[in-house]
Design a protein around this motif. Sequence first.
Motif, mmCIF file in Angstrom:
data_model
loop_
_atom_site.group_PDB
_atom_site.id
_atom_site.type_symbol
_atom_site.label_atom_id
_atom_site.label_comp_id
_atom_site.label_asym_id
_atom_site.label_seq_id
_atom_site.Cartn_x
_atom_site.Cartn_y
_atom_site.Cartn_z
ATOM 1 N N VAL B 141 1.079 -1.137 0.224
ATOM 2 C CA VAL B 141 -0.092 -0.201 0.034
ATOM 3 C C VAL B 141 0.646 1.442 0.074
ATOM 4 O O VAL B 141 0.413 2.402 -0.427
ATOM 5 C CB VAL B 141 -0.997 -0.079 1.114
ATOM 6 N N ILE B 142 1.707 1.469 0.905
ATOM 7 C CA ILE B 142 2.886 2.300 1.389
ATOM 8 C C ILE B 142 3.859 2.908 -0.208
ATOM 9 O O ILE B 142 4.106 3.792 -0.848
ATOM 10 C CB ILE B 142 3.715 2.189 2.134
ATOM 11 N N GLU B 143 4.013 1.250 -0.918
ATOM 12 C CA GLU B 143 4.710 1.642 -2.305
ATOM 13 C C GLU B 143 3.544 2.221 -3.311
ATOM 14 O O GLU B 143 4.050 2.887 -4.257
ATOM 15 C CB GLU B 143 4.808 -0.031 -2.884
ATOM 16 N N ALA B 144 2.154 1.488 -3.008
ATOM 17 C CA ALA B 144 1.238 2.175 -3.841
ATOM 18 C C ALA B 144 1.235 3.656 -4.328
ATOM 19 O O ALA B 144 1.032 4.610 -4.663
ATOM 20 C CB ALA B 144 0.416 1.402 -3.870
ATOM 21 N N LEU B 145 1.190 4.095 -2.396
ATOM 22 C CA LEU B 145 1.175 5.377 -2.229
ATOM 23 C C LEU B 145 2.315 6.493 -3.202
ATOM 24 O O LEU B 145 2.435 7.573 -3.123
ATOM 25 C CB LEU B 145 0.911 5.644 -0.969
ATOM 26 N N SER B 146 3.312 5.836 -3.007
ATOM 27 C CA SER B 146 4.697 6.131 -3.505
ATOM 28 C C SER B 146 4.377 6.604 -4.413
ATOM 29 O O SER B 146 5.283 7.970 -4.557
ATOM 30 C CB SER B 146 6.000 5.630 -3.316
ATOM 31 N N SER B 147 3.666 5.672 -5.165
ATOM 32 C CA SER B 147 4.095 5.948 -6.875
ATOM 33 C C SER B 147 2.945 6.191 -7.741
ATOM 34 O O SER B 147 3.155 6.544 -9.371
ATOM 35 C CB SER B 147 4.615 4.451 -7.680
ATOM 36 N N THR B 148 1.606 6.512 -6.799
ATOM 37 C CA THR B 148 0.480 7.205 -7.366
ATOM 38 C C THR B 148 1.236 8.495 -8.127
ATOM 39 O O THR B 148 1.495 9.021 -7.384
ATOM 40 C CB THR B 148 -0.729 6.598 -7.013
ATOM 41 N N SER B 149 -0.022 9.128 -9.352
ATOM 42 C CA SER B 149 -0.008 10.079 -9.591
ATOM 43 C C SER B 149 -1.572 10.778 -8.747
ATOM 44 O O SER B 149 -1.252 12.181 -8.457
ATOM 45 C CB SER B 149 -0.192 10.253 -10.876
ATOM 46 N N ILE B 150 -2.233 10.502 -8.189
ATOM 47 C CA ILE B 150 -3.600 10.535 -7.586
ATOM 48 C C ILE B 150 -2.675 11.730 -5.618
ATOM 49 O O ILE B 150 -1.867 11.114 -5.577
ATOM 50 C CB ILE B 150 -4.499 9.412 -6.966
ATOM 51 N N PRO B 151 -3.453 12.335 -6.242
ATOM 52 C CA PRO B 151 -3.192 13.512 -5.012
ATOM 53 C C PRO B 151 -3.245 12.092 -3.010
ATOM 54 O O PRO B 151 -4.284 12.041 -3.464
ATOM 55 C CB PRO B 151 -3.399 14.829 -5.060
ATOM 56 N N VAL B 152 -1.987 12.701 -2.525
ATOM 57 C CA VAL B 152 -2.504 12.335 -0.958
ATOM 58 C C VAL B 152 -2.567 12.842 0.213
ATOM 59 O O VAL B 152 -1.729 13.598 0.034
ATOM 60 C CB VAL B 152 -1.349 10.780 -0.728
ATOM 61 N N THR B 153 -3.432 13.069 0.983
ATOM 62 C CA THR B 153 -3.313 13.189 1.790
ATOM 63 C C THR B 153 -2.870 12.568 2.909
ATOM 64 O O THR B 153 -3.944 11.576 3.587
ATOM 65 C CB THR B 153 -4.417 14.125 2.542
ATOM 66 N N SER B 154 -2.095 12.937 3.861
ATOM 67 C CA SER B 154 -1.334 12.177 5.564
ATOM 68 C C SER B 154 -1.847 12.998 6.535
ATOM 69 O O SER B 154 -1.741 14.090 6.592
ATOM 70 C CB SER B 154 -0.020 11.985 4.731
ATOM 71 N N VAL B 155 -1.788 11.666 7.234
ATOM 72 C CA VAL B 155 -2.720 12.711 8.293
ATOM 73 C C VAL B 155 -1.622 12.016 9.877
ATOM 74 O O VAL B 155 -1.685 10.804 9.964
ATOM 75 C CB VAL B 155 -4.205 11.030 9.022
ATOM 76 N N ASP B 156 -1.443 13.124 10.380
ATOM 77 C CA ASP B 156 -0.551 12.716 10.796
ATOM 78 C C ASP B 156 1.840 12.908 10.453
ATOM 79 O O ASP B 156 1.903 13.550 11.302
ATOM 80 C CB ASP B 156 -1.020 12.503 12.150
ATOM 81 N N ALA B 157 1.390 11.858 10.003
ATOM 82 C CA ALA B 157 2.912 11.377 9.092
ATOM 83 C C ALA B 157 2.451 10.998 8.296
ATOM 84 O O ALA B 157 1.074 9.863 7.956
ATOM 85 C CB ALA B 157 3.348 10.451 10.137
ATOM 86 N N PRO B 158 3.506 10.969 7.073
ATOM 87 C CA PRO B 158 3.161 10.552 5.720
ATOM 88 C C PRO B 158 3.790 8.372 6.466
ATOM 89 O O PRO B 158 4.640 8.160 7.038
ATOM 90 C CB PRO B 158 4.218 10.624 5.092
ATOM 91 N N SER B 159 2.519 7.409 5.828
ATOM 92 C CA SER B 159 2.811 6.406 6.592
ATOM 93 C C SER B 159 3.968 6.130 6.389
ATOM 94 O O SER B 159 4.210 5.769 5.182
ATOM 95 C CB SER B 159 2.012 5.923 6.109
ATOM 96 N N SER B 160 5.220 5.440 7.388
ATOM 97 C CA SER B 160 6.006 4.790 7.195
ATOM 98 C C SER B 160 7.315 5.188 7.955
ATOM 99 O O SER B 160 8.316 5.327 7.606
ATOM 100 C CB SER B 160 6.306 4.449 5.568
ATOM 101 N N TRP B 161 7.110 6.704 7.749
ATOM 102 C CA TRP B 161 8.543 7.965 7.575
ATOM 103 C C TRP B 161 8.165 7.478 9.009
ATOM 104 O O TRP B 161 7.396 7.577 10.335
ATOM 105 C CB TRP B 161 8.022 9.271 7.673
#
Lengths: 236, 236
Positions: B141-161
């Motif tokens: 899921v994190i890999e998909a969020l890293s490579s997608t062109s769709i904008p992502v809004t992270s809550v409190d922290a980019p997950s995995s950071w």
Amino acid sequence: MAIKTLSAKNAAALDKDLMSIGAFSIDQLMELAGLSVSQAVYRVHPPTRGRRVLVACGPGNNGGDGLVAARHLWHYGYKPTVYYPKQSKNDLYQRLSTQLKNLNVPFTEDFPAALKESDHVVDAIFGFSFSGKVREPFPAVIEALSSTSIPVTSVDAPSSWNIEDGPPSSGPGSTFNPAVLVSLTAPKPLVKYFKGRHFIGGRFVSPDIQKKYDLDLPDYEGIDQIVEVGANGQKL
Amino acid sequence: MAIKTLSAKNAAALDKDLMSIGAFSIDQLMELAGLSVSQAVYRVHPPTRGRRVLVACGPGNNGGDGLVAARHLWHYGYKPTVYYPKQSKNDLYQRLSTQLKNLNVPFTEDFPAALKESDHVVDAIFGFSFSGKVREPFPAVIEALSSTSIPVTSVDAPSSWNIEDGPPSSGPGSTFNPAVLVSLTAPKPLVKYFKGRHFIGGRFVSPDIQKKYDLDLPDYEGIDQIVEVGANGQKL
């Protein structure tokens, strides 16, 4: 077209449904209800018009909504004062009071003196479960709200009004008609006697519950937690 | 001037303080946190830009904030879909899920397929208590969020950071830099690695708690539950 309103009996049943099949906690519902009230106050009386808001809280859930609204108003830059003469021992209300005390929001026992020092009043004394006679110490408070020239925002019902039949024919509240009313979830039958600015608040009602109670709610705009309607509940 | 941030340890202590001396219930805090997230999504990606929002929820409080945000987004007119593969048995999370099911919000188990059908993603997977390694099924899921062109809004922290040290040096998340971040209560040290639009949310911190944790929060405007700051947390 007749306005679809929610009787006192159905308002109680809907509230019960929200917490059973709706799976909401009272903390959540009260937070969102109080937030709605704070947004209505901001809309009709922004802080630039005067920051001193007196929040009169009754002993039950309506008072809890008032306590939540007072906290949000503080965060918006108002200077709220709380009148809460019959404080519940219920854990939730005690926590809502502590949240205000942590913001150094003053609690007053002298309603008439506080009223003189206020720019706006929130009437969170009685809600949809009120019926019968106004008990002490509230008759004098209702009288003061009836005669003051300071605008009053009532939560769910002008306190002392019968939910179905409106203002009492005599005594405290018989001449009370607040400037603003925030009907929570849906207008109650008493709105046919109301003459001020009217908002619906509580943006958490599911389509199923709307259908079950035959509600015809207007659309909220954007991220608003309130929507303005006509005095008697008609869509604008 | 250095930005005042809240370490992982202090974020946990502040959260504890909010619920003990602050007297807030987790229901209240999560409602207001999720509301903040929903307002940030509305600000950066109003429904006119596409209504399909995929909300990825982790097993803890960050996931709970996501569930609340999804509900508010539904009420704003979005069409949220929830990915919540590790559902907690905790009563609160179960109730938040039921609230969504009552709105007929779909829950998906196929993240990649849902991502293809989305206009915006909310990353509510891990928050300030995350450390160590990303557990299944979240690496993909994190890999998909890293490579997608769709904008992502992270809550409190980019997950995995890592909350202090930012993106991991390799593996899932090493190239993840979401478009939007909503820092709850205050920015965490990881914001020095963040490059997108940044909001602070959670308008419930008292002056005493701000002082105790040496926070320097910007002023919120009007009735907003969020305030925009620079990518690294500087006031605008």
